[in-house]
Write an enzyme that holds these catalytic residues in place. Sequence first.
Site, PDB file in Angstrom:
ATOM      1  N   CYS A  55     -13.167 -17.922 -10.318  1.00  0.00           N
ATOM      2  CA  CYS A  55     -12.097 -17.345  -9.537  1.00  0.00           C
ATOM      3  C   CYS A  55     -10.700 -17.530 -10.263  1.00  0.00           C
ATOM      4  O   CYS A  55     -10.283 -18.466 -10.471  1.00  0.00           O
ATOM      5  CB  CYS A  55     -12.062 -18.018  -7.988  1.00  0.00           C
ATOM      6  SG  CYS A  55     -10.522 -17.456  -7.409  1.00  0.00           S
ATOM      7  N   CYS A  58      -8.151 -19.768  -8.138  1.00  0.00           N
ATOM      8  CA  CYS A  58      -8.444 -21.161  -7.907  1.00  0.00           C
ATOM      9  C   CYS A  58      -7.623 -21.999  -8.713  1.00  0.00           C
ATOM     10  O   CYS A  58      -7.178 -21.766  -9.861  1.00  0.00           O
ATOM     11  CB  CYS A  58      -9.990 -21.640  -7.978  1.00  0.00           C
ATOM     12  SG  CYS A  58     -10.921 -21.144  -6.377  1.00  0.00           S
ATOM     13  N   HIS A 140     -10.898 -22.128  -1.953  1.00  0.00           N
ATOM     14  CA  HIS A 140     -11.377 -20.908  -2.096  1.00  0.00           C
ATOM     15  C   HIS A 140     -11.986 -20.514  -0.746  1.00  0.00           C
ATOM     16  O   HIS A 140     -12.354 -19.230  -0.386  1.00  0.00           O
ATOM     17  CB  HIS A 140     -12.617 -20.965  -3.314  1.00  0.00           C
ATOM     18  CG  HIS A 140     -13.212 -19.583  -3.482  1.00  0.00           C
ATOM     19  ND1 HIS A 140     -12.210 -18.629  -4.330  1.00  0.00           N
ATOM     20  CD2 HIS A 140     -14.300 -18.704  -3.427  1.00  0.00           C
ATOM     21  CE1 HIS A 140     -12.940 -17.577  -4.647  1.00  0.00           C
ATOM     22  NE2 HIS A 140     -14.262 -17.557  -4.043  1.00  0.00           N
ATOM     23  N   ASN A 178      -4.308  -8.593   2.330  1.00  0.00           N
ATOM     24  CA  ASN A 178      -5.605  -7.523   2.557  1.00  0.00           C
ATOM     25  C   ASN A 178      -6.694  -8.511   2.500  1.00  0.00           C
ATOM     26  O   ASN A 178      -6.759  -9.116   1.628  1.00  0.00           O
ATOM     27  CB  ASN A 178      -5.658  -6.551   1.323  1.00  0.00           C
ATOM     28  CG  ASN A 178      -4.647  -5.586   1.262  1.00  0.00           C
ATOM     29  OD1 ASN A 178      -3.917  -5.157   2.197  1.00  0.00           O
ATOM     30  ND2 ASN A 178      -4.114  -5.349  -0.046  1.00  0.00           N
ATOM     31  N   SER A 186      -9.129  -7.319  -3.785  1.00  0.00           N
ATOM     32  CA  SER A 186      -9.810  -7.668  -5.220  1.00  0.00           C
ATOM     33  C   SER A 186     -10.124  -8.748  -5.452  1.00  0.00           C
ATOM     34  O   SER A 186     -11.053  -8.964  -6.523  1.00  0.00           O
ATOM     35  CB  SER A 186      -8.887  -6.891  -6.406  1.00  0.00           C
ATOM     36  OG  SER A 186      -7.693  -7.653  -6.435  1.00  0.00           O
ATOM     37  N   HIS A 189     -10.584 -15.071  -2.796  1.00  0.00           N
ATOM     38  CA  HIS A 189      -9.815 -16.271  -2.358  1.00  0.00           C
ATOM     39  C   HIS A 189      -8.764 -15.814  -1.574  1.00  0.00           C
ATOM     40  O   HIS A 189      -7.820 -14.999  -1.823  1.00  0.00           O
ATOM     41  CB  HIS A 189      -9.178 -16.685  -3.841  1.00  0.00           C
ATOM     42  CG  HIS A 189      -8.560 -18.067  -3.803  1.00  0.00           C
ATOM     43  ND1 HIS A 189      -9.444 -19.199  -4.317  1.00  0.00           N
ATOM     44  CD2 HIS A 189      -7.524 -18.717  -3.060  1.00  0.00           C
ATOM     45  CE1 HIS A 189      -8.357 -20.287  -4.036  1.00  0.00           C
ATOM     46  NE2 HIS A 189      -7.090 -19.833  -3.192  1.00  0.00           N
ATOM     47  N   HIS A 191      -5.537 -15.115   0.035  1.00  0.00           N
ATOM     48  CA  HIS A 191      -4.254 -14.832  -0.506  1.00  0.00           C
ATOM     49  C   HIS A 191      -3.593 -13.803   0.130  1.00  0.00           C
ATOM     50  O   HIS A 191      -4.401 -12.665   0.818  1.00  0.00           O
ATOM     51  CB  HIS A 191      -4.511 -14.785  -2.188  1.00  0.00           C
ATOM     52  CG  HIS A 191      -4.975 -13.395  -2.386  1.00  0.00           C
ATOM     53  ND1 HIS A 191      -6.355 -13.022  -2.116  1.00  0.00           N
ATOM     54  CD2 HIS A 191      -4.347 -12.203  -3.155  1.00  0.00           C
ATOM     55  CE1 HIS A 191      -6.555 -11.845  -2.684  1.00  0.00           C
ATOM     56  NE2 HIS A 191      -5.474 -11.193  -3.221  1.00  0.00           N
ATOM     57  N   GLN A 193       0.133 -11.136  -0.559  1.00  0.00           N
ATOM     58  CA  GLN A 193       1.075 -10.646  -1.531  1.00  0.00           C
ATOM     59  C   GLN A 193       2.491 -10.452  -1.136  1.00  0.00           C
ATOM     60  O   GLN A 193       2.819 -10.379   0.064  1.00  0.00           O
ATOM     61  CB  GLN A 193       0.382  -9.230  -2.276  1.00  0.00           C
ATOM     62  CG  GLN A 193      -0.723  -9.201  -2.872  1.00  0.00           C
ATOM     63  CD  GLN A 193      -1.113  -8.206  -3.477  1.00  0.00           C
ATOM     64  OE1 GLN A 193      -0.498  -7.587  -4.387  1.00  0.00           O
ATOM     65  NE2 GLN A 193      -2.189  -7.454  -3.302  1.00  0.00           N
TER      66      GLN A 193
HETATM   67  O1  LIG Z   1      -3.213  -5.843  -5.519  1.00  0.00           O
HETATM   68  P1  LIG Z   1      -4.686  -5.717  -5.200  1.00  0.00           P
HETATM   69  O2  LIG Z   1      -5.242  -6.713  -4.262  1.00  0.00           O
HETATM   70  O3  LIG Z   1      -5.433  -5.684  -6.503  1.00  0.00           O
HETATM   71  O4  LIG Z   1      -5.208  -4.259  -4.486  1.00  0.00           O
HETATM   72  C1  LIG Z   1      -4.775  -3.984  -3.126  1.00  0.00           C
HETATM   73  O5  LIG Z   1      -3.599  -4.150  -2.756  1.00  0.00           O
HETATM   74  C2  LIG Z   1      -2.826  -3.280  -3.087  1.00  0.00           C
HETATM   75  C3  LIG Z   1      -1.394  -3.338  -2.332  1.00  0.00           C
HETATM   76  O6  LIG Z   1      -1.659  -2.846  -0.769  1.00  0.00           O
HETATM   77  C4  LIG Z   1      -3.170  -1.725  -3.152  1.00  0.00           C
HETATM   78  O7  LIG Z   1      -2.406  -0.644  -3.689  1.00  0.00           O
HETATM   79  C5  LIG Z   1      -4.840  -1.503  -3.672  1.00  0.00           C
HETATM   80  O8  LIG Z   1      -5.050  -0.217  -3.554  1.00  0.00           O
HETATM   81  C6  LIG Z   1      -5.504  -2.600  -3.072  1.00  0.00           C
HETATM   82  O9  LIG Z   1      -6.744  -2.469  -3.692  1.00  0.00           O
END
Ligand SMILES: O=P(O)(O)O[C@H]1O[C@H](CO)[C@@H](O)[C@H](O)[C@H]1O
Lengths: 382, 382
Positions: A55, A58, A140, A178, A186, A189, A191, A193
């Site tokens: 990962c 991690c 994780h 997300n 993606s 783990h 997390h 943003q």
């Molecule tokens: O940044 P990540 O996790 O790779 O990507 C994810 O979040 C982003 C922000 O919401 C989006 O634009 C991507 O389509 C989504 O797959």
Amino acid sequence: MTNTEPVESAPGSHRRFDALRGRWVLVSAGRDRRPWSGQAEAVQPGLTVAHDPACPLCPGNLRGAGAGGGNGGDGDGVRNPDYTGPYVFANDFPALRPGAGQDQGDPSGRPVPQAGLPDALLHSEPVAGVCRVMCFGPRHDRHLAAMSDGELAAVIDTWTAQTRELAPRWRWVQIFENRGAAMGASNPHPHGQIWASSVLPDEPAAEDARQRAYLRQHGRRLLVDYAATEQAAGERVVAANDGWLAVVPYWAVWPFETMLLPLRPVASLADLDGPLRASLVDILRTLLTAYDHLFGVPFPYSMGWHGAPGPADSGPAADRSTGGEHWQLHAHFYPPLLRSATIRKFLVGFEMLAGPQRDITPEQAAARLRAHVPSPARAAPT
Amino acid sequence: MTNTEPVESAPGSHRRFDALRGRWVLVSAGRDRRPWSGQAEAVQPGLTVAHDPACPLCPGNLRGAGAGGGNGGDGDGVRNPDYTGPYVFANDFPALRPGAGQDQGDPSGRPVPQAGLPDALLHSEPVAGVCRVMCFGPRHDRHLAAMSDGELAAVIDTWTAQTRELAPRWRWVQIFENRGAAMGASNPHPHGQIWASSVLPDEPAAEDARQRAYLRQHGRRLLVDYAATEQAAGERVVAANDGWLAVVPYWAVWPFETMLLPLRPVASLADLDGPLRASLVDILRTLLTAYDHLFGVPFPYSMGWHGAPGPADSGPAADRSTGGEHWQLHAHFYPPLLRSATIRKFLVGFEMLAGPQRDITPEQAAARLRAHVPSPARAAPT
Ligand SMILES: O=P(O)(O)O[C@H]1O[C@H](CO)[C@@H](O)[C@H](O)[C@H]1O
Ligand SMILES: O=P(O)(O)O[C@H]1O[C@H](CO)[C@@H](O)[C@H](O)[C@H]1O
């Protein structure tokens, strides 16, 4: 799955006005009973490995070391520290960079102005910003709902600290998570943003305009009045405590969408005091646990915080105010599941081309979530 | 998948203004190169059975006969006729019904007016309408792109006839198709839907306002000027013929989103003449074939037609106009795939909470689609 609501209890098709954003949602209860031979979501197993050597998030692991030794991202060759709490670092593939727009000329590629045709048809502007990733913790396998009070408080403190640092310098700071493959995460783990931008995006811009207008007209904050209305009504409340209310908005689009609202005026995460932080720990765990229990799986969602916008360094004077007089802090939770762990709501066709439509009422959704809230946290409908 | 565009060619992060809807999209090219351990879409196999005895949409089959003999929908016990061309029938689980709102009282459940709190916070209104399903043809395995000229013309004629019937009676008629499980299609038999409603939903309402304002200001239709601008620029054009233009909009949100535009003023599908219908058959097949060839799979998408709104029986006088002076007919195609047959774009997190963001430029998307268009139909960039 059997539907526990009698067909008769559902109101006829109607649309509800989203007072926070100024848009409509079509409510047509009962459509969740139609046959489904469409896509089945993969059920995400709960994570069981505390540390995954593969990962990139991690502690102690190499980031950006793909096949061939790198993937062209900013994190090539970077090794994560042995972090023990929340860990924030610059996104290796940022959608926004601090310098953008200052020295790049026209960013739109090769604009071709046409004689006699208004430029307005091909209009763009540069956007600067920063994108960060925030691991909620080293484990994780430990999502927010499974964290101790101290671990959750550390996550909230990090959100707060990031807001304090970024909000004075950027027009908008978007803290979000997300969760789950179904929501585009993606990496599993735990997390979130943090994206900060030099412009105010459309979604908060709409909320800003509506909250300003409401304050002008009524002298109070829209979402403070709204929380009081929902507390009195009761039927859309999922959970409440001393400081916070978790509610399925009257205008919810996603089947089990919720909003988290402080019960007193607070403009930003930067303004949380000790008691509000403690009650946020409590209601966050309550809400996320109800989600996970609803279909017995780690519930996918996108969530994020909407705090008062930062200062505008351009634009009309009316927009320059950094004040949070009109703005009430809140979090949105947008989970996609509709009928079960594997059947989600698709906002497609009619929704993309005309407007959002939902298949169960917000009141039905709230009742089902409420059933998974331990009674002390449950607000009984009046 | 290797990316054929050099990193250097991509412009810096910027946002583009959607002149048709009055909103912004953030363009941050290059983010499609980030590592992906997220959800992989199931590749939908091409359908190979001409008639599926278990399909509720195939000719001669029973609809709504689920386990136990029915599922509570309007189609219980109904058998499809042995139809041989496009077949339209009432949706068994309609989101809208013709009578709604006339005799149902307040549709919002149990509204609880709070002393001293504005009603505006819990506001709803009834919506009436009709929902229909349209099988494109009897063959379970024949999608639009595989149809003969005659079969495709019959589909277009049915869209036209439905518009002629419904547009004078309803404020908005939404013709659309959800193709593929990834786009929420609940059944793989090639089919679309037609939803007509007594209210103008937000998406066409925004397009209506923008097109009206443009006509007032410039004396021409926004999308006629836009098509001319794109034809001259060339770099976003996917295909063009005598009557139509297929273009990746300057403000596209989805990676390979396109818009189909007639080259002369046409307000509605009801106004298509013979030559425009013939050239629509041609460009529709060209566009859908390019989509299917891009990643070598049946390309999932939602598509739909936006024609001039019908008469408003309520609202301010300014909205009563049924005229299409300002409105230009167009179709939107919203396909979710980003990098390959299995990796889609998720509009989640930042997109849901702040605003849409894309990972490749519209110009890159158009170039890749154009490579799958046979040369006579291909409009060379100037
Ligand atoms: O940044 P990540 O996790 O790779 O990507 C994810 O979040 C982003 C922000 O919401 C989006 O634009 C991507 O389509 C989504 O797959
Ligand atoms: O009507 P269907 O095909 O069962 O359902 C599909 O299209 C509808 C209209 O766009 C959406 O509301 C549903 O979420 C989607 O799954």
